[in-house]
Design a protein around this motif. Sequence first.
Motif, short mmCIF file in Angstrom:
data_model
loop_
_atom_site.label_atom_id
_atom_site.label_comp_id
_atom_site.label_asym_id
_atom_site.label_seq_id
_atom_site.Cartn_x
_atom_site.Cartn_y
_atom_site.Cartn_z
N GLU A 217 -16.18 -4.70 23.72
CA GLU A 217 -16.29 -6.15 23.55
C GLU A 217 -16.96 -6.57 22.25
OE1 GLU A 217 -15.43 -9.84 25.69
OE2 GLU A 217 -14.78 -7.79 25.93
N GLY A 218 -17.88 -5.74 21.76
CA GLY A 218 -18.59 -6.08 20.53
C GLY A 218 -19.93 -6.77 20.77
N PHE A 219 -20.19 -7.18 21.99
CA PHE A 219 -21.45 -7.82 22.36
C PHE A 219 -21.64 -7.72 23.87
CE2 PHE A 219 -18.23 -11.16 22.25
CZ PHE A 219 -18.37 -11.77 23.50
N VAL A 220 -22.86 -7.98 24.30
CA VAL A 220 -23.18 -8.01 25.73
C VAL A 220 -23.18 -9.47 26.17
CG1 VAL A 220 -24.93 -7.51 27.49
CG2 VAL A 220 -24.55 -5.90 25.60
N VAL B 163 -34.16 -1.53 27.09
CA VAL B 163 -34.67 -1.63 28.47
C VAL B 163 -36.04 -2.32 28.50
CG1 VAL B 163 -33.31 0.27 29.40
CG2 VAL B 163 -35.59 0.72 28.49
N ASP B 164 -36.82 -2.22 27.43
CA ASP B 164 -38.12 -2.88 27.38
C ASP B 164 -38.00 -4.40 27.29
OD1 ASP B 164 -39.35 -0.43 27.51
OD2 ASP B 164 -39.73 -0.29 25.36
N ALA B 165 -36.83 -4.90 26.92
CA ALA B 165 -36.60 -6.35 26.85
C ALA B 165 -36.29 -6.92 28.23
CB ALA B 165 -35.48 -6.67 25.88
N VAL B 166 -35.95 -6.05 29.18
CA VAL B 166 -35.67 -6.50 30.56
C VAL B 166 -37.01 -6.54 31.28
CG1 VAL B 166 -34.41 -6.00 32.68
CG2 VAL B 166 -33.35 -5.53 30.46
N VAL B 167 -37.50 -7.76 31.48
CA VAL B 167 -38.85 -7.94 32.03
C VAL B 167 -38.86 -8.03 33.55
CG1 VAL B 167 -39.76 -8.92 29.91
CG2 VAL B 167 -38.77 -10.44 31.65
N ASP B 168 -37.69 -8.19 34.15
CA ASP B 168 -37.60 -8.24 35.61
C ASP B 168 -36.15 -8.01 36.00
OD1 ASP B 168 -38.45 -8.46 38.22
OD2 ASP B 168 -38.77 -10.63 38.16
N THR C 206 -21.55 -23.12 25.58
CA THR C 206 -21.98 -21.94 24.84
C THR C 206 -22.73 -20.98 25.76
OG1 THR C 206 -24.06 -22.93 24.12
CG2 THR C 206 -22.14 -23.20 22.66
N PHE C 207 -22.62 -19.71 25.42
CA PHE C 207 -23.29 -18.63 26.16
C PHE C 207 -24.00 -17.73 25.16
CE2 PHE C 207 -20.06 -19.99 29.08
CZ PHE C 207 -20.57 -19.75 30.33
N PRO C 208 -25.11 -17.12 25.55
CA PRO C 208 -25.77 -16.15 24.68
C PRO C 208 -25.03 -14.82 24.69
CG PRO C 208 -27.05 -16.49 26.70
CD PRO C 208 -25.87 -17.39 26.78
N HIS C 209 -24.77 -14.31 23.50
CA HIS C 209 -24.14 -13.00 23.32
C HIS C 209 -25.11 -12.11 22.57
CE1 HIS C 209 -19.96 -15.13 23.53
NE2 HIS C 209 -20.47 -14.92 24.73
N VAL C 210 -25.35 -10.92 23.09
CA VAL C 210 -26.27 -9.97 22.46
C VAL C 210 -25.42 -8.99 21.65
CG1 VAL C 210 -28.09 -8.27 22.83
CG2 VAL C 210 -27.85 -10.20 24.42
N TYR C 211 -25.58 -9.04 20.33
CA TYR C 211 -24.79 -8.20 19.44
C TYR C 211 -25.45 -6.86 19.20
CZ TYR C 211 -21.16 -11.58 18.63
OH TYR C 211 -20.10 -12.41 18.81
N GLY C 212 -25.42 -6.04 20.22
CA GLY C 212 -25.98 -4.70 20.18
C GLY C 212 -26.52 -4.35 21.54
N PRO C 213 -27.07 -3.17 21.68
CA PRO C 213 -27.61 -2.75 22.97
C PRO C 213 -28.78 -3.63 23.41
CG PRO C 213 -27.51 -0.90 21.43
CD PRO C 213 -27.20 -2.14 20.66
N VAL C 214 -28.96 -3.73 24.71
CA VAL C 214 -30.12 -4.40 25.28
C VAL C 214 -31.19 -3.34 25.52
CG1 VAL C 214 -31.01 -5.66 27.29
CG2 VAL C 214 -28.74 -6.23 26.35
N TYR D 12 -29.18 -0.57 27.40
CA TYR D 12 -28.07 -1.01 28.25
C TYR D 12 -26.89 -1.35 27.35
CZ TYR D 12 -25.51 -3.78 31.71
OH TYR D 12 -24.56 -4.26 32.56
N THR D 13 -25.73 -0.74 27.61
CA THR D 13 -24.59 -0.90 26.70
C THR D 13 -23.31 -1.35 27.41
OG1 THR D 13 -24.08 1.45 26.89
CG2 THR D 13 -25.49 0.78 25.03
N ARG D 14 -23.46 -2.06 28.51
CA ARG D 14 -22.29 -2.65 29.19
C ARG D 14 -22.17 -4.09 28.74
NH1 ARG D 14 -18.79 0.74 30.52
NH2 ARG D 14 -17.82 -0.94 31.70
N SER D 15 -20.97 -4.56 28.49
CA SER D 15 -20.77 -5.93 28.05
C SER D 15 -20.62 -6.89 29.21
CB SER D 15 -19.54 -6.03 27.15
OG SER D 15 -19.29 -7.38 26.81
N THR D 16 -19.72 -6.53 30.09
CA THR D 16 -19.41 -7.32 31.26
C THR D 16 -18.69 -6.41 32.24
OG1 THR D 16 -18.47 -9.45 32.01
CG2 THR D 16 -17.19 -8.21 30.38
N ARG D 17 -18.28 -6.93 33.32
CA ARG D 17 -17.61 -6.13 34.34
C ARG D 17 -16.38 -5.42 33.74
NH1 ARG D 17 -14.98 -8.40 39.91
NH2 ARG D 17 -14.42 -6.35 40.74
N GLY D 18 -16.40 -4.10 33.81
CA GLY D 18 -15.26 -3.31 33.35
C GLY D 18 -15.14 -3.13 31.85
N ARG D 19 -16.12 -3.63 31.08
CA ARG D 19 -16.05 -3.53 29.62
C ARG D 19 -17.40 -3.10 29.05
NH1 ARG D 19 -11.58 -4.80 26.94
NH2 ARG D 19 -12.71 -5.69 25.19
#
Length: 108
Positions: free
Chosen positions: A32-35, A94-99, A84-92, A20-27
Amino acid sequence: MIYHLAEQAHWQQALREGAYTRSTRGRSLADEGFVHASSAEQWPVVRSRFYADVTEPLLLLHIDETRLSSRVVHEVGDPATGETFPHVYGPVDVDAVVDTTLLEPPHA
């Protein structure tokens, strides 16, 4: 566990591509450099603040941080509050999405 609000078409694309390579709505991640992600307490606020005008259902991705190949950094998302919010610096992966949870509108 961290969470990300996704448009259904973007999640379907991720399932086909393996990440998954979308950061946020429209980006995108490239833009953005992170998710952007949220804690369990934060995602409902993010949903109402940034997705209130979306008329389509959204998916809430439940991401197991321990399954990510990309690093997660907790950074200040709102300088006014210091929250603070978690930022994922790279693709997510799909196996990390458990639900996933389908979120019907309204999102406000």
